[in-house]
Motif scaffolding. Sequence first.
Motif, PDB file in Angstrom:
ATOM      1  N   VAL A 131      46.565  44.515  30.656  1.00 45.49           N
ATOM      2  CA  VAL A 131      46.513  44.166  31.778  1.00 45.49           C
ATOM      3  C   VAL A 131      47.620  44.246  32.712  1.00 45.49           C
ATOM      4  CG1 VAL A 131      45.204  41.966  33.240  1.00 45.49           C
ATOM      5  CG2 VAL A 131      44.601  42.781  30.988  1.00 45.49           C
ATOM      6  N   GLU A 132      47.670  44.520  33.563  1.00 37.42           N
ATOM      7  CA  GLU A 132      48.776  44.497  34.647  1.00 37.42           C
ATOM      8  C   GLU A 132      48.832  43.904  35.502  1.00 37.42           C
ATOM      9  OE1 GLU A 132      49.921  47.958  37.795  1.00 37.42           O
ATOM     10  OE2 GLU A 132      50.368  48.849  35.878  1.00 37.42           O
ATOM     11  N   GLN A 133      49.494  43.834  36.125  1.00 38.07           N
ATOM     12  CA  GLN A 133      49.337  42.180  37.327  1.00 38.07           C
ATOM     13  C   GLN A 133      50.888  42.341  38.527  1.00 38.07           C
ATOM     14  OE1 GLN A 133      48.630  37.958  36.399  1.00 38.07           O
ATOM     15  NE2 GLN A 133      48.766  38.009  38.692  1.00 38.07           N
ATOM     16  N   GLN A 134      50.655  42.949  39.440  1.00 38.94           N
ATOM     17  CA  GLN A 134      52.063  42.828  40.358  1.00 38.94           C
ATOM     18  C   GLN A 134      52.568  41.992  41.018  1.00 38.94           C
ATOM     19  OE1 GLN A 134      53.942  45.114  41.055  1.00 38.94           O
ATOM     20  NE2 GLN A 134      55.319  44.704  41.950  1.00 38.94           N
ATOM     21  N   ARG A 135      53.357  41.072  40.196  1.00 43.68           N
ATOM     22  CA  ARG A 135      54.445  39.989  40.786  1.00 43.68           C
ATOM     23  C   ARG A 135      55.721  39.757  41.413  1.00 43.68           C
ATOM     24  NH1 ARG A 135      51.958  35.298  37.887  1.00 43.68           N
ATOM     25  NH2 ARG A 135      51.128  35.615  36.392  1.00 43.68           N
ATOM     26  N   THR A 182      56.366  43.800  37.678  1.00 38.46           N
ATOM     27  CA  THR A 182      55.157  43.955  37.403  1.00 38.46           C
ATOM     28  C   THR A 182      55.182  43.417  35.705  1.00 38.46           C
ATOM     29  OG1 THR A 182      55.216  46.170  38.567  1.00 38.46           O
ATOM     30  CG2 THR A 182      52.958  45.626  37.064  1.00 38.46           C
ATOM     31  N   GLU A 183      53.971  42.423  35.645  1.00 38.42           N
ATOM     32  CA  GLU A 183      53.885  42.207  34.101  1.00 38.42           C
ATOM     33  C   GLU A 183      53.373  42.799  33.128  1.00 38.42           C
ATOM     34  OE1 GLU A 183      55.563  39.885  33.382  1.00 38.42           O
ATOM     35  OE2 GLU A 183      56.914  39.421  35.260  1.00 38.42           O
ATOM     36  N   VAL A 184      52.695  43.440  32.611  1.00 36.65           N
ATOM     37  CA  VAL A 184      52.220  44.007  31.064  1.00 36.65           C
ATOM     38  C   VAL A 184      51.066  43.050  30.646  1.00 36.65           C
ATOM     39  CG1 VAL A 184      51.150  46.122  30.579  1.00 36.65           C
ATOM     40  CG2 VAL A 184      52.037  46.402  32.493  1.00 36.65           C
TER      41      VAL A 184
END
Length: 132
Positions: free
Chosen positions: A71-75, A79-81
Amino acid sequence: MSSPIDVVTGFLRSFTRNDPDYTASFVAEGFRNVHDSALGSGCFGREEYRRRLPHFLAAFADRAYSIDDIVEQQRLSVTEVVVRYRFTATYEGTAFDIPGVMWFSVRDDVITKRVDTWDSLTFLRQTNQTDL
């Protein structure tokens, strides 16, 4: 530029090459390697991480990470993976297969932080190092 998921999956695949320089090329100069598992050992900096890789690669033959979920999330600026994985290898002649989860922070095509959590007790049991 590579996608953060490409960086992380490339890093995980790099362990099959038995090349510490190649694996270390995926991490930033100020890389933070955090282990939340009882048997894990963290470190700070690409140079220190690179220094430790030959021991890890020698201890775990035929090593491979297989990704169960990613799962990838932009912060903000990173980017957190998050990767749910299985790590298979041979340790002192005994094959094992343990689950784990890693959280990566990726910025500018390199990994700045990795938090690794894996099942230490399962590893000890599968490698015949405990009677529990």
